[in-house]
Structures are given as structure tokens and as C-alpha cells.
Design an enzyme around this catalytic site. Structure first.
Site, PDB file in Angstrom:
ATOM      1  N   VAL A 175      57.115  85.473 -25.020  1.00  0.00           N
ATOM      2  CA  VAL A 175      55.912  86.301 -24.907  1.00  0.00           C
ATOM      3  C   VAL A 175      54.785  85.515 -24.256  1.00  0.00           C
ATOM      4  CG1 VAL A 175      54.122  87.489 -26.219  1.00  0.00           C
ATOM      5  CG2 VAL A 175      56.516  87.801 -26.835  1.00  0.00           C
ATOM      6  N   ASP A 200      55.933  89.976 -35.811  1.00  0.00           N
ATOM      7  CA  ASP A 200      56.497  89.193 -34.712  1.00  0.00           C
ATOM      8  C   ASP A 200      56.962  90.068 -33.561  1.00  0.00           C
ATOM      9  OD1 ASP A 200      57.419  86.622 -33.653  1.00  0.00           O
ATOM     10  OD2 ASP A 200      59.418  87.457 -33.928  1.00  0.00           O
ATOM     11  N   MET A 239      62.381  82.005 -30.809  1.00  0.00           N
ATOM     12  CA  MET A 239      61.981  81.766 -29.422  1.00  0.00           C
ATOM     13  C   MET A 239      61.170  82.918 -28.833  1.00  0.00           C
ATOM     14  SD  MET A 239      63.107  78.783 -28.643  1.00  0.00           S
ATOM     15  CE  MET A 239      62.873  78.853 -26.871  1.00  0.00           C
ATOM     16  N   ARG A 240      60.932  83.969 -29.634  1.00  0.00           N
ATOM     17  CA  ARG A 240      60.204  85.111 -29.080  1.00  0.00           C
ATOM     18  C   ARG A 240      58.793  84.714 -28.644  1.00  0.00           C
ATOM     19  NH1 ARG A 240      61.196  88.870 -32.734  1.00  0.00           N
ATOM     20  NH2 ARG A 240      62.836  89.879 -31.544  1.00  0.00           N
ATOM     21  N   ALA A 241      58.143  83.826 -29.404  1.00  0.00           N
ATOM     22  CA  ALA A 241      56.785  83.411 -29.055  1.00  0.00           C
ATOM     23  C   ALA A 241      56.747  82.734 -27.691  1.00  0.00           C
ATOM     24  CB  ALA A 241      56.234  82.482 -30.128  1.00  0.00           C
TER      25      ALA A 241
END
Length: 666
Positions: free
Chosen positions: A280, A194, A275-277
Site C-alpha cells: 500500500v 488493515d 506485507m500489505r503495508a
């Protein structure tokens, strides 16, 4: 982007180029993880990116590559005056070797000078060298976990912190992180996957004409490297200028509400964690628009960003390959698209050849337990006829479960992992010793104790302690190591009842999941009929073992001795390759021995070989029915190991808990 060897025969190379270029345009995208089989130009493409990056201006003499226009206020070589003149140099690509130490990565403190001279002497590591450049990790899946954690923390924070023995150093470390890996050699942990912004899959083409072109270009380069590079120089210069132009456009790119809704809806539809996706994807879509020379993010940018940013983030089983269902992606984009900006269909073109140009990955198969049950052959319903000559089709494994912890007794010194006790570079401090070579972890109390008796003889006159190199002591630490877990699985007719073999496969699959989480190497030996086979040589690819297990046929007699002898031979060869890695042999059988001459006596002699060499072993007793012969327990005694039933193997089993309590009491 061109490379010294434009590999037109590599499927996914266009996606790899695009992913690298997007990170060159916007380093905040978060780097690239390149997955693919060996020989697919992964390293070649990454190394070629360096020549395409614009030059960077640095403060003269600064070991940390500070930008003269905005120097790091906390630079160890500072302070630097802002706005001063600088010198331009090419962007660097720094390679992190798999066997690097922590000091090599984050930098080394000169402990001897710190104690004897009272100065904070710091030697920068690879993170400092990679600042404002590329940090490349080949075979990132083989890198030790503690190094990966340090690396990704620095990539996320943009700084490296070194805290050791009262000395504190911080310096900027912003770089483009690129990792390559061969999935056959093991996967990265999901939480580490991730942390990479984008991922791409590459594979060799099966088209002869394309493969011929690769060989032709490779030979042309070897004949005259300078002429070959000159042939592509103009195109490389054009790409370099396009990167510069895209960087200038990037701040003015607008990410509208419609595109943001599509990004959020896509991440929710694929059930990604956190929420990283979303972040990104937003950065990637913005970089795609800048690369195309636009100031508005379109639906095609969102689609391409999803194909690059989500495959390794979607929820999946540990043995499932990363992938994305493109039909589901198109449906989501169409549902949440606006009237002014409808999402593209599957045949629409996008940047760099469009989403159909290899940007996506095929929809994932269902893994070792998936697939259509109706299309899978099932094994026979009962035991085979006496003689066991018949072969039954593979049966599906039952649902995996959490297993009790199995470990190798004693303290080892193998590769870092999570199974057995070991002397490691990281862990709790258990003692001190004289350093063998470079001092990497000072044991301060032991060093002071070693130096204290000699202070008068050394002419100490002040308050400071007079320390010499012979006084330095290295801290010894204890942590956990990964082991070689070698499965020896009975696939004979006595195990072939459909329900029984499904439970056995489910138990082995559960142990494989445990090995995956504990960073072990695994191997698989099966025996049936008249012989034993190495179904999978020792490897870090646990999913490969799961796939071999799923297709394992059953039937025939039980050559237990042949299985044990073949396993013993596998361990002998593996000890030559990796002497420090200790083995745990897991024999999955009901204990019967019917194959070969004098099968019981021969199996007994083979088992004693393991006991004589002190090889740790566990026998998973698969015997079922109201009448039990106890053959598996007898085999465990001859192996010098322990026996557990399928029920006791479960971590939440009452029987297993009672047995553990009884074992501790004894």
C-alpha cells in the site's frame, strides 16, 4: 479537492482530501477509512468526490457497468463484444446502509423462479452498482461483521461471488471503498482496519475565526445552493482535469530501489504485520508522485505515504488510538535515504501542504495502562479510616489477562457477535420455518418435503417438481450474538487498598478486552460514598469504558443497593432502545453493604429485582484475606447468577477449570 462546504475549520481535512484524491488517481491504493468526531464533514467530503471523478464508459444495457473497451468475459449480462462503442455516464457513489442485508449487498437470487421455472434469475446488489465507482459505508464500525467480510473480500479480489442453493454467479466489483466512523461508537477489528489502504483522522478546530467561516459557508449554501456550487465550479473542473492528468502519468512513474528500501525499512521499524503495508505504501507513494506531476518517487512521497498508510497498521494495544511517531519516521527515512534523495526533515514541504500540513497524527499515548508511572497519582496503601469519608486517588490497573467465557443462558435474537447463542442469519442450520416476508435462505430439503404431498393434486406429469410459494421454507440458523455487558463496580473504601483495587481494575479491564473481541456493547456503573453514578452509558466504545475505569477514584462507604438500582434503571432504558439485545450484568464487589439506611436489606431487595426479571448476572468476588465472609456468593444467589473469584475469572486458572468441571457434573 473542493467540497460543497469547504470545512477550513476541520483539522485533518487536507489529509482527507489528499487520501481521497490519491484513490481517485490510483484505485489500487485500497480505499480510505475516515475516523473522527461527529460533525466534521466526513460524509460531505466523501460525497463531494463523486463530482470530481471523470465519466466512465459502459456497455449499453449492462447492469454491471462493463467497460466496452475491455468487458468482463464472465459478466452475467454478457458476453459483450470487446472494442465496441459505449455510452458515457457520471461515476456513481453507492451508499451501503448499516442495516443492509447480505442479499442487498451481493445481490438476490429469485429462488421461487429457480425452483418453479428452472432459471437462474439474479438481481444485482450494491457491489454490482458500485463497480467502477465509489462504495461508501457511513459508520462502517457499526456494520455487521459478515457484511464487512463480504465487502472487503470483494474489494480485495475485484469480484463478487454468490454461491447459493446450487446457483453460482460471479461478476466484477472494482470500486473505491470509503468508510467513515466515529471512534466513540466502537472500533473496527484490527484485521478489518488493515484492509483499508489509507486512514485519516479529522477533528473540529478550536479557532473561532475558522468556525465562523464554516457557518458562513453553510448558510450561503442553504440560501442559494446553485450559486454556491457555481462559485466553486471552476476550481472543481481544475481538480478533475488534474486527476485525469495524474492517471495518465501514473504508468510512467518510477519507484526506485532507494524509495523501496525506505518503504521496507519504515514498515519494519513500526512492526506492522504482513506485507500489505509495504504494498500500500508503494502504491500510495507512486500515486503521490503522479499527483504532483512527477515520474520519480521521492523521499517526501514515502513519508507522506507512511503517514496515511501506517497509523492503523502499527502494533498497538486494543484500547490505544491509531497514530504514528513522526520523529521515529524521520529517523528511519534519514537512515535509509540515499545521497541523491535525502529524506525531508520535519519542516520540509510536501504535496498538498507537505507532511507538516496535517498529514500525520500525534504520537499515540500509552492507552489505559500506559504513561509515566511517576506522573500518575497512586492510591493510599491501606484501607481508609472507619467511616470511609476520605477519597483516594485513582490507582493503575494490573496487567490484563485472558478471561473465561461468560455468556447469557438461552438463545437470543440480538445483533451478531461472539458471546451468546442466538438465532442469526449466519451460522449452522438448525431447522426450517415459513418465511416472513422475503425468502433469504432457502431450506431445500424442507421445501421439497412441503411440496411432495401435493404433486398429484397439482397435476404433475413430468419429472420436475411442482413448487408453489406456500411450499418455500426459510432455514433457521444459530450463531452468536453480542450482548450488553453492564459493569457495576464497587469503588468504596472497602475496595480501596492500593494493591487490591489495582487487581480489581485489571480484572475489569480484562473483561473489557473480552467484550471488545466479542463485539459487545458495554456500560459502567460505579458506587461509592452515598450514591451510584453512570460512569459510561451503554456504548460500543470499549476504549471509552477503559479510560473511565482508569480514572476511577475510590473511597467512602458502600451503597450496594444504590449501585444495583442504578444498573437496573440503565437496563430498563436500554431495553426500550434495543429490545433484542440481551444483557449480562457483571457486579465487581466484595459483597459488603454499608451505605444508606438498612443497607443489607435494601441491597437484598434490589438484587431480587434482577432475579425476578431473569437478567443474567455474574458477581466477581473481590474479597481477600484469610477470613472470608462469603457476602459476594450470597449476593450472587439473590441475583440469580453465579459468583467467581478473581482467580477463577482467569481462563487458565486451575480453580476456574475445577469449578467448570464440577458445574458440568452437577
Amino acid at each position: 479537492m473542493t467540497t460543497p462546504f469547504p470545512f477550513t475549520a476541520v483539522v485533518g481535512q487536507d489529509d482527507l482530501r489528499l487520501a481521497l484524491l490519491l484513490n481517485a488517481v490510483s484505485p489500487s491504493v485500497g480505499g480510505v477509512l475516515v475516523r473522527g468526531e461527529k460533525g466534521t464533514a466526513k460524509s460531505t467530503a466523501v460525497r463531494a468526490l463523486t463530482s470530481l471523478l471523470p465519466e466512465v464508459a459502459v456497455v449499453p444495457g449492462c447492469r454491471f457497468s462493463c467497460d466496452p473497451a475491455s468487458p468482463d468475459p464472465g459478466c452475467p449480462d454478457g458476453p459483450h463484444e470487446g472494442g465496441g462503442g459505449g455510452t458515457a455516464r457520471p461515476a456513481r457513489m453507492v451508499e451501503l446502509p448499516v442495516g443492509a442485508s447480505e442479499d442487498r449487498l451481493v445481490g438476490a437470487l429469485d429462488i421461487e423462479r429457480a425452483l418453479s421455472e428452472g432459471v437462474k434469475a439474479f438481481e444485482p446488489g450494491l457491489l454490482a452498482a458500485a463497480h467502477r465507482g465509489i462504495l461508501y459505508v457511513d459508520e462502517v464500525n457499526l456494520l455487521h461483521d459478515h457484511l464487512v467480510d463480504l465487502l472487503l473480500d470483494a474489494a480485495a479480489m475485484g469480484a463478487s461471488y454468490v454461491e447459493r442453493e446450487g446457483v453460482s454467479v460471479r461478476h466484477a466489483a472494482r470500486f473505491l471503498l470509503v468508510g467513515t466512523m466515529n471512534p466513540e461508537e466502537g472500533e473496527l477489528r484490527p484485521q478489518l482496519l488493515d484492509r483499508f489502504g489509507l486512514t485519516v483522522e479529522v477533528a473540529a478546530s478550536r479557532e473561532p475565526d475558522q468556525r465562523v467561516e464554516v457557518v458562513r459557508r453553510r448558510l450561503a449554501y442553504e440560501d442559494d445552493p446553485a450559486a454556491f456550487a457555481a462559485r466553486w465550479a471552476d476550481e472543481e473542473a481544475a481538480v478533475r482535469q488534474r486527476i485525469v492528468a495524474a492517471r495518465e502519468v501514473l504508468p510512467s512513474v518510477r519507484l526506485g530501489d532507494a524509495a523501496l528500501r525506505q518503504i521496507a525499512a519504515t514498515c519494519a521499524a513500526f512492526e506492522v504485520d504482513g506485507m500489505r503495508a509495504d504494498i500500500v505504501m508503494a502504491r500510495t507513494a507512486t500515486a503521490l508522485a503522479a499527483w504532483a506531476g512527477r515520474t520519480e518517487v521521492l523521499a517526501e512521497d514515502v513519508r507522506q505515504a507512511a503517514l496515511l498508510a501506517l497509523p492503523h497498521r502499527r502494533r498497538r494495544n486494543p484500547f490505544d488510538a491509531p497514530g504514528l511517531d513522526e520523529d521515529k519516521l524521520d529517523e528511519t527515512l534519514e537512515e535509509f535515504g540515499s545521497d541523491d534523495d535525502p529524506g525531508p526533515g520535519p519542516d520540509d514541504d510536501g504535496p498538498e501542504g507537505g507532511p507538516g500540513g496535517g498529514g500525520g497524527e500525534p504520537a499515540p499515548d500509552s492507552g489505559p495502562q500506559g504513561g509515566d508511572a511517576a506522573s500518575r497519582p497512586e492510591g493510599g496503601e491501606g484501607e481508609p479510616a472507619p467511616g470511609g469519608a476520605g477519597e483516594q486517588s485513582p490507582v493503575r490497573a494490573s496487567e490484563p489477562f485472558r478471561t473465561k467465557a461468560l455468556s447469557v443462558p438461552g438463545v437470543g435474537a440480538g445483533a451478531a457477535g461472539r458471546r451468546s447463542r442466538a438465532r442469526t442469519e449466519h451460522g449452522r442450520t438448525t431447522g426450517a420455518r415459513r418465511p416472513e416476508g422475503t425468502l433469504t435462505a432457502l431450506h431445500l430439503a424442507a421445501t421439497v418435503r412441503a411440496a411432495a404431498p401435493h404433486q398429484r393434486a397439482r397435476g404433475r406429469s413430468g419429472r420436475g417438481l411442482v413448487v408453489r410459494r406456500d411450499d418455500l421454507r426459510q432455514a433457521t440458523r444459530e450463531g452468536r450474538e453480542g450482548n450488553l455487558v453492564l459493569f457495576v463496580v464497587d469503588a468504596s473504601g472497602s475496595m480501596a487498598a492500593r494493591q487490591r483495587m489495582g487487581a480489581v481494575k485489571g480484572a475489569v479491564l480484562s473483561l473489557l478486552l473480552d467484550a471488545y473481541q466479542r463485539r459487545d456493547k458495554v456500560g459502567l456503573v460505579t458506587f461509592r460514598g452515598a450514591s451510584a453514578d453512570v460512569a459510561l452509558p451503554p456504548t460500543s466504545s470499549v476504549d471509552a469504558a477503559a479510560a473511565r475505569l482508569e480514572s476511577l477514584p475510590t473511597g467512602g462507604r458502600t451503597p450496594l443497593a444504590a449501585g444495583l438500582l442504578r444498573a437496573h434503571d440503565v437496563l430498563r432504558v436500554e431495553r426500550l432502545r434495543d429490545p433484542a439485545r440481551r444483557a449480562l450484568v457483571v457486579v465487581v464487589t466484595d459483597g459488603r453493604a454499608t451505605g444508606g439506611p438498612e443497607p443489607v436489606a435494601l441491597a437484598s431487595r434490589a438484587a431480587r429485582l434482577f432475579a425476578a426479571e431473569g437478567i443474567a448476572s455474574v458477581v466477581v468476588d473481590c474479597e481477600s484475606g484469610p477470613v472470608r465472609l462469603g457476602l459476594a456468593g450470597r449476593l450472587a444467589g439473590e441475583l440469580g447468577g453465579t459468583a467467581v473469584t478473581l482467580d477463577e475469572l482467569r481462563a487458565d486458572s486451575i480453580a476456574g477449570l475445577v469449578k467448570d468441571v464440577q458445574g458440568r457434573a452437577a
